[in-house]
Motif scaffolding. Structure first.
Motif, mmCIF file in Angstrom:
data_model
loop_
_atom_site.group_PDB
_atom_site.id
_atom_site.type_symbol
_atom_site.label_atom_id
_atom_site.label_comp_id
_atom_site.label_asym_id
_atom_site.label_seq_id
_atom_site.Cartn_x
_atom_site.Cartn_y
_atom_site.Cartn_z
ATOM 1 N N LEU A 1 44.973 44.774 42.558
ATOM 2 C CA LEU A 1 46.364 45.122 42.013
ATOM 3 C C LEU A 1 46.845 46.199 42.212
ATOM 4 O O LEU A 1 48.117 46.602 42.056
ATOM 5 C CB LEU A 1 46.270 44.695 40.283
ATOM 6 C CG LEU A 1 46.150 43.178 39.816
ATOM 7 C CD1 LEU A 1 45.900 43.064 38.389
ATOM 8 C CD2 LEU A 1 47.541 42.687 40.150
ATOM 9 N N MET B 1 41.061 39.553 40.281
ATOM 10 C CA MET B 1 41.696 40.933 40.312
ATOM 11 C C MET B 1 40.665 41.942 40.293
ATOM 12 O O MET B 1 39.884 42.291 39.371
ATOM 13 C CB MET B 1 42.678 41.114 39.200
ATOM 14 C CG MET B 1 43.517 39.842 38.742
ATOM 15 S SD MET B 1 44.785 39.676 40.337
ATOM 16 C CE MET B 1 45.155 38.066 39.940
ATOM 17 N N ASP C 1 43.558 47.456 35.805
ATOM 18 C CA ASP C 1 43.290 48.447 34.468
ATOM 19 C C ASP C 1 42.688 47.723 33.524
ATOM 20 O O ASP C 1 42.270 48.305 32.530
ATOM 21 C CB ASP C 1 45.039 48.732 33.865
ATOM 22 C CG ASP C 1 45.913 49.017 35.101
ATOM 23 O OD1 ASP C 1 45.407 49.294 36.363
ATOM 24 O OD2 ASP C 1 46.942 48.742 34.688
ATOM 25 N N PHE C 2 42.580 46.575 33.291
ATOM 26 C CA PHE C 2 41.859 45.900 32.491
ATOM 27 C C PHE C 2 40.823 44.900 33.165
ATOM 28 O O PHE C 2 41.214 44.399 34.099
ATOM 29 C CB PHE C 2 42.852 44.953 31.727
ATOM 30 C CG PHE C 2 42.331 43.822 30.843
ATOM 31 C CD1 PHE C 2 41.921 44.339 29.467
ATOM 32 C CD2 PHE C 2 42.367 42.438 31.163
ATOM 33 C CE1 PHE C 2 41.484 42.992 28.560
ATOM 34 C CE2 PHE C 2 41.688 41.417 30.528
ATOM 35 C CZ PHE C 2 41.506 41.838 29.213
ATOM 36 N N ALA D 1 39.144 41.800 32.945
ATOM 37 C CA ALA D 1 39.363 40.315 32.574
ATOM 38 C C ALA D 1 37.868 39.535 32.918
ATOM 39 O O ALA D 1 37.144 39.960 33.704
ATOM 40 C CB ALA D 1 40.562 39.785 33.146
#
Lengths: 802, 339
Positions: free
Chosen positions: B302, B322, B326-327, B329
């Protein structure tokens, strides 16, 4: 045969048959209204069921994707830690879900939202359903249903299944509401149309008698009841159309009201899954306006769920950011994205009105079939009344009246048998089970062949038996045997038992056929005989028009077993209708000479006889039996079309045949050569078989059936005339009995071999290949026949000159 | 006779329980592939005894291992990668029984292009005592995913002119382009006097591709490219604003925008599955097709997507994994390319 009546007499006696005409009118409109309610109800049921299924497919595929991802990461099925959370989350998707489970290939439950189920084994029916499916499986039990998806690992080896079991209680409630609504509609609609129909009949009789009575008094001319009959039929059918239309209109509203909540529930599930996806993207730090490919995804979702008219994604202020589809009048379902503490926006889904309309349009197609059947039914009933009612001048003991009475049980019995046409091969295949091997295609043809074989071989002995015991009695016994055979087929558990029951059906069919034939011979003079046989054939043809589409509808909605049960009930009605025949129906029987082997051998020595039977009669029956009884029902259903579509295709054949037969007679009268009609008809009948190679889908089947009807209509009547012309010498020396006996026997053996040949060809060349190869064979026979007929004509001419 | 029958009856459970002996030859130490391979037998409850031999990138050690295999006579030989496999079984049309193993079943793994490497004549059958698994998704599947991410009319490619493998991929890519309606811009790495590729002028080549209209840079399974991807090729592509698509996990790890890659662990499991067919189901290796996985992971970086201004389409959040997000998942499902 027809009661020739003066209009004055009708006018005077109008009051007398009024009750019977009223009964006909009421029967026809109630049939129409009842069928309309029946069809709408089952359409509603399938719409509700499929809405629930596709709703459950959403969480099922979410679980499958998650689990397969774990498998791809290398986690064995038994130890994927994230799975229980995934199951618990997806269970929230819909209140109707009872449990989501994952079981392995041995049926052991590895994970379940129902903790007690873990470690147990799923019912054998689940395992069987999953084992038969490549991807999706579904089963319905009492009070609940299961939507399943098979799990595969990264190298395509099955690992087990995801099973979403859900309660069907809410579906049952919706169905109950629909039943109540339809009952009201059917009662009001039925009563209203019945009244209207009676009024229409009364009106027609009144205007008719007023006009024609006056004219008859003025000029003393004699009228005929046929125009009156047409007017009565027209009036009754007009009311039937009004009834069908009215009931459909009222049903549409009930449909709308009861299906909307189901569709809204589905919309909510889809909206939630779209919302979760958008939520995931936003969690990755992507802002809503930045999202890419949203419309494409929404359009994709809409394609998968045609019930949805509009999908839109709204931001936190409720402003639509992305949307596909048209605006709907009713407010859609709105589902928030993200949790309540951190709302990220919402998804709005609207339900499509066009979808509802498309469902109702499908019902209309079936209703059109119902209307055609109602038209033939009306004609049949009115003919019966005009020919048998003494108040309409018919002499009850006259040959015409007896034949009209005979036509009722004959029609009913043939209708019973024709009802099964569209679903016999499919039912046979289902009984054979999932074991698909090359011989399955052939095996499916066996029950049909056995039926035909019994009919072919049984006719001669049954004919002499029926003359001994009396035609009325024989007909009654035959119909009764048919009832038992059909009931047995309805209950048959195994393939072999089914074959045995079908053989019994064949015995009943052959008996009723020869007994009815005997009645025609016994109650007509030589001069009346052609017309008598036309009545006999007419009853069979009308049954062939009405039976298959109705049977297909039954098989689709209540199953083939119920279809056989209905057929058995109709055959039982035939048993009772035999009582209409006078007891002395077996009176003046001319004992027909029996067909001996010596006759057969002698007749087979006739070159012209062989020419006509082998090149024309047998191919004609071969293509008829292989197309109509085997290939069309199997092929149409294999395309994913309903059995009713197969029935409609068979109806097209019979309807075209009914229309062409009189035209062919007209052509023959105008001097078109019989040989040309036979050969040409045979070639035409084969042409449609090639269409299946060129085009896919159901349309070429209808074309093939229409051409088959056209070809057969041109050739069948000409065949027997040609035979008597060509074998005039044989007839002069030995009479026509042996000649025609052998001809019919050989022809029917062609009938019996058709399904087996078709099965063998399907096994090797597929459906379209089988259609084309049989067509090619028949076309070759037809062309050869024409060629030889030309040569034969040549030699005849030479012989005459010499 | 009776004694003999009793003896057989007494021995047979013992015989059944005897573990299968597998001789595993690796190229650069144990990887996730071997873990997946060994775990497969454990999961299926098949007793095996695996002897590991590693050549530490030195193919000169292979003849000695062939000798050892002849002596030990294991039930099955497992090999890692094209180099090791060729050293053990030889090319299919020149498998000299004196130099290579021909009478013991061999299952290979992680061979990018088994036909081009001349290990097998066709994927359907090796026509000899060999079968195995590849780890690369079909070119058609890769192009389909690429165009689902961002539709393109022209794809760029850098290749080593001395690698038959790379040339074969170029041919396949051009054929796929004719089918799907895209053009291929290909540039060969510069070569030294010996004809070996050198990293000289890579940014210039990439700039050429960009100017020629390339909308993606496809990174094929190419040995020299793999050594240069992280340090040179991928950064140069990013500099030029050209998104890179990886065909293998190491190329993806070099920083490509996206890639359709297989998990080494799963490749090992699949090799285990093939070994099971031979050892337990007694199938002849020549009757077991050489296959690649049916499901691959679509990986997307990403951070790179953001830098290039090429965020993935929404539907890909359903199935892509991904990276560098930033996260973090939950694990994302794999992609099922249409074969």
């Amino acid at each position: 045969m027809h009661a020739n009546r003066s209009p004055t007499e009708i006018a005077e006696s109008a009051a007398a048959p009024l009750a019977r005409l009223f009964a006909v009118a009421v029967l026809v409109v109630l049939f129409g209204v009842g069928m309309s309610a029946f069809l709408n109800y089952f359409k509603f049921q399938s719409a509700v069921e499929s809405a629930a299924r596709s709703r459950m497919a959403v969480p099922a595929s979410a679980v499958r994707e998650g689990v397969q991802a774990s498998l791809a990461l290398g986690l064995p099925l038994a130890s994927a830690a994230a799975v229980p959370d995934l199951l618990a989350r997806e269970r929230q998707a819909d209140a109707a879900i009872q449990a989501i489970s994952i079981f392995d290939t041995a049926g052991r439950v590895r994970f379940s939202t129902d903790a007690r189920a873990v470690g147990t084994t799923v019912p054998a029916t689940w395992l069987a359903a999953a084992g038969d499916a490549r991807e999706v499986w579904h089963l319905v039990a009492a009070g609940f249903a299961v939507q399943g998806l098979r799990l595969r690992n990264s190298f395509d080896v099955p690992q087990g299944s995801v099973a979403v079991s859900y309660t069907t209680a809410d579906q049952q409630q919706a169905l109950q509401r629909m039943r109540a609504a339809l009952l009201r509609i059917a009662l009001v609609g039925g009563a209203g149309s019945a009244l209207l129909a009676m009024l229409a009949v009364w009106g027609v009789l009144r205007t008719w008698s007023a006009r024609h009575g006056a004219r008859a008094r003025d000029d003393g001319t004699q009228g005929h009841s046929a125009p009156l009959q047409a007017r009565l039929a027209g009036a009754i059918l007009l009311v039937a159309v009004l009834g069908l239309g009215g009931v459909s209109w009222a049903t549409q509203r009930a449909f709308d009201a009861n299906l909307q909540p189901e569709l809204a529930r589905k919309a909510a599930v889809v909206a939630r899954s779209v919302g979760e996806l958008v939520g995931t993207a936003i969690h990755y730090g992507i802002q809503m306006p930045e999202l890419v490919g949203v419309e494409a995804h929404l359009a994709d979702v809409r394609r998968q769920h045609p019930e949805l008219a509009r999908l839109a994604i709204l931001d936190t202020r409720g402003v639509p950011r992305f949307a596909v589809g048209e605006h709907t009048l009713e407010a859609g379902v709105r589902v928030p994205i993200g949790d309540a503490a951190h709302p990220l926006g919402s998804v709005e889904v609207g339900v499509s009105a066009a979808y509802l309309r498309s469902i109702l349009f499908e019902v209309l197609l079936d209703l059109a079939v119902v209307f055609v059947v109602a038209a033939f039914l009306t004609r049949e009933l009115l003919q019966f009344i005009t020919a048998t009612d003494p108040r309409l001048g018919a002499a009850p003991a006259s040959g015409g009246a007896v034949l009209a009475r005979m036509r009722v049980p004959l029609f009913l019995f043939m209708l019973a048998e024709e009802l099964t046409r569209a679903f016999v091969p499919g039912f046979a295949r289902a009984l054979l089970g999932a074991s698909v091997n090359v011989s399955t295609d052939v095996a499916v043809g066996v029950p049909i062949t056995v039926f035909m074989l019994v009919v072919a071989l049984g006719q001669a002995p049954l004919a002499s038996w029926s003359e001994r015991v009396g035609l009325r009695r024989a007909m009654q016994w035959g119909a009764l045997v048919g009832v038992v055979g059909l009931a047995g087929a309805a209950l048959a558990q195994g393939f072999h038992a089914f074959i045995a029951w079908r053989a019994l059906c064949g015995l009943g069919y052959a008996t009723v056929f020869v007994a009815a034939q005997g009645v025609v011979i016994a109650h007509t003079t030589q001069a009346e005989r052609t017309r008598g046989f036309a009545l006999f054939v007419g009853a069979i043809m009308v049954a062939a028009v009405c039976g298959p589409p109705l049977g297909g509808i039954l098989a689709d909605h209540v199953g083939a077993r119920a279809g056989f049960a209905v057929a058995a009930a109709v055959a039982l009605a035939a048993v009772l209708a035999v009582r209409l025949l006078p007891r002395d129906a077996s009176g003046a029987v001319i004992a027909s000479p029996r067909l001996s082997w010596r006759d057969v051998v002698r007749v087979l020595g006739e070159r012209r006889f062989l020419h006509i039977t082998v090149l024309a009669a047998v191919p004609a029956k071969l293509i008829l039996a292989s197309f109509c009884f085997y290939l069309v029902p199997i092929y149409v259903v294999s395309l994913g079309a309903p059995t009713a579509a197969a029935g409609r295709a068979l109806m097209v054949y019979a309807a075209v045949l009914v229309l062409v037969l009189p035209w062919a007679a007209h052509l023959a009268e105008r001097g078109v050569s019989q040989a040309l009609l036979v050969g040409g008809g045979l070639c035409v009948s084969a042409l449609g078989g090639f269409g299946l190679l060129l085009w896919s889908g159901v349309a070429p089947v209808f074309l093939a059936m229409a051409l088959l009807g056209l070809g057969q209509g041109l050739s069948i009547a000409a065949q027997s005339s040609l035979l008597s012309l060509a074998c005039a010498e044989e007839i002069r020396e030995h009479g026509s009995a042996a000649l025609f006996g052998a001809y019919r026997l050989i022809e029917r053996l062609g009938n019996a071999s058709g399904p087996l040949l078709a099965g063998g060809l399907v096994a090797s060349f597929g459906h379209a290949g089988a259609f084309a190869l049989i067509a090619a064979l028949v076309l070759a026979c037809g062309l050869l026949f024409l060629l030889l007929a030309g040569a034969m004509r040549g030699t005849q001419v030479v012989a005459v000159r010499a | 006779m009776v004694v003999l029958i009793c003896l057989v009856a007494w021995l047979s459970p013992a015989l059944a329980a005897r573990p299968f002996r597998i001789y595993a030859v690796t190229y650069r130490g144990a990887t996730e592939v071997e873990r997946g391979f060994a775990d497969y037998f454990a999961e299926r409850g098949i007793p095996v005894e695996i002897t590991y031999r590693d050549i530490a990138l030195d193919t000169a050690r292979l003849p000695a291992l062939v000798e050892e295999i002849r002596r030990v006579r294991p039930d099955l030989v497992y090999t890692w990668g094209s180099g090791v496999t060729l050293g053990i079984v030889g090319p299919w049309d020149q498998a000299d029984p004196a130099r290579y193993i021909t009478d013991i079943p061999v299952v290979f793994s992680l061979v990018a292009a088994p036909v081009n490497a001349r290990i097998v004549p066709s994927m359907q059958s090796s026509r000899r005592n060999v079968t195995g698994v590849s780890h690369v998704a079909s070119l058609a599947a890769q192009m389909k995913v690429m165009s689902a991410y961002k539709a393109f009319r022209c794809v760029g490619l850098l290749y080593s002119p001395n690698e038959p493998n790379a040339l074969a991929v170029l041919d396949d890519l051009r054929a796929e382009g004719r089918r799907r309606g895209f053009t291929v811009q290909a540039r060969a790495f510069a070569t030294d006097a010996a004809g070996k590729p050198t990293p000289d002028g890579v940014p210039g080549l990439i700039g050429e591709l960009r100017r020629a209209g390339a909308e993606w840079l496809y990174l094929p399974p190419d040995s020299f490219l793999s050594t240069q991807a992280k340090g040179l090729v991928v950064p140069a592509a990013q500099q030029a604003g050209l998104p890179a698509f990886a065909s293998t996990e190491p190329l993806m790890a070099a920083g490509a925008l996206a890639g359709l890659v297989s998990r080494y662990y799963t490749v090992g499991q699949f090799a285990g599955y093939k070994a099971e067919q031979i050892l337990v189901n007694k199938q002849s290796p020549s009757r077991i097709p050489v296959e690649t996985l049916t499901r691959f992971s679509l990986q997307i970086r990403l951070t790179v997507a953001r830098r290039l201004g090429l965020l993935p389409p929404l539907a890909m959040f359903n199935y892509a994994e991904m990276l560098d997000a930033d996260f973090s998942a939950p694990a994302k499902p794999a992609v099922e390319p249409t074969r």
